[in-house]
Motif scaffolding. Structure first.
Motif, PDB file in Angstrom:
ATOM      1  N   UNK A  53       0.889  -1.066  -0.003  1.00  0.00           N
ATOM      2  CA  UNK A  53       0.026   0.044   0.070  1.00  0.00           C
ATOM      3  C   UNK A  53       0.796   1.206  -0.020  1.00  0.00           C
ATOM      4  N   UNK A  54       0.604   2.035  -0.717  1.00  0.00           N
ATOM      5  CA  UNK A  54       1.353   3.377  -0.855  1.00  0.00           C
ATOM      6  C   UNK A  54       1.142   4.167   0.418  1.00  0.00           C
ATOM      7  N   UNK A  55       2.301   4.339   1.015  1.00  0.00           N
ATOM      8  CA  UNK A  55       2.355   5.162   2.472  1.00  0.00           C
ATOM      9  C   UNK A  55       2.073   6.604   2.148  1.00  0.00           C
ATOM     10  N   UNK A  56       2.505   7.260   0.838  1.00  0.00           N
ATOM     11  CA  UNK A  56       2.335   8.481   0.519  1.00  0.00           C
ATOM     12  C   UNK A  56       0.711   8.839   0.506  1.00  0.00           C
ATOM     13  N   UNK A  57       0.052   7.985  -0.434  1.00  0.00           N
ATOM     14  CA  UNK A  57      -1.245   8.228  -0.484  1.00  0.00           C
ATOM     15  C   UNK A  57      -2.131   8.055   0.849  1.00  0.00           C
ATOM     16  N   UNK A  58      -1.828   7.116   1.719  1.00  0.00           N
ATOM     17  CA  UNK A  58      -2.344   7.349   3.018  1.00  0.00           C
ATOM     18  C   UNK A  58      -2.077   8.407   3.726  1.00  0.00           C
ATOM     19  N   UNK A 114       4.339  16.583  -1.232  1.00  0.00           N
ATOM     20  CA  UNK A 114       4.962  16.554  -2.411  1.00  0.00           C
ATOM     21  C   UNK A 114       4.530  15.077  -2.780  1.00  0.00           C
ATOM     22  N   UNK A 115       3.958  14.724  -3.885  1.00  0.00           N
ATOM     23  CA  UNK A 115       3.521  13.508  -4.600  1.00  0.00           C
ATOM     24  C   UNK A 115       4.783  13.018  -5.425  1.00  0.00           C
ATOM     25  N   UNK A 116       5.343  11.934  -4.899  1.00  0.00           N
ATOM     26  CA  UNK A 116       6.663  11.333  -5.662  1.00  0.00           C
ATOM     27  C   UNK A 116       6.162  10.020  -6.437  1.00  0.00           C
TER      28      UNK A 116
END
Length: 117
Positions: A53-58, A114-116
């Motif tokens: 699971x994308x931690x950035x999305x969470x 910042x979305x990477x």
């Protein structure tokens, strides 16, 4: 006081006994590989069903929820203007907005927005 202590002890021991019995009865004794694998129409899975699971999305979702709740706290401020003094309302609203902006600056400074790829 003694009656209350006895009631507490009986309740504590009874609930502990029920939890212990439930945990002993709920244990699976046989772990089957087929039962613990994901089901895909009877076929073997092509790849792992447990994708990371994308931690950035969470993190973005949690930040959105926090700021969304804070916006809902801002909505009643316009209705409270009628029942309070203008100076007190202005101070409270300004402090609340400063706290919001400080939180936004902190998240931006930490790089959480910042979305990477």
């Amino acid at each position: 006081m003694i009656v209350l202590l006895n009631f507490f002890l009986i309740t504590f021991f009874l609930s502990s006994l029920v939890m212990i019995i439930a945990s002993l009865l709920a244990k699976k004794s046989i772990l089957d590989r087929e039962k613990s694998s994901p089901y895909e129409c009877g076929f073997d899975p092509k790849s792992s069903a447990r994708l990371p699971f994308s931690l950035q999305f969470f993190l973005i979702a949690v930040i959105f929820l926090i700021f969304d709740v804070e916006i809902t706290l801002l909505m009643p401020l316009s209705f409270s203007l009628v029942s309070s003094s203008m100076f007190a309302w202005l101070i409270i609203t300004t402090l609340f907005l400063i706290i919001l902006l400080f939180g936004l600056y902190y998240e931006w400074n930490q790089g959480a927005l910042e979305w990477s790829y």
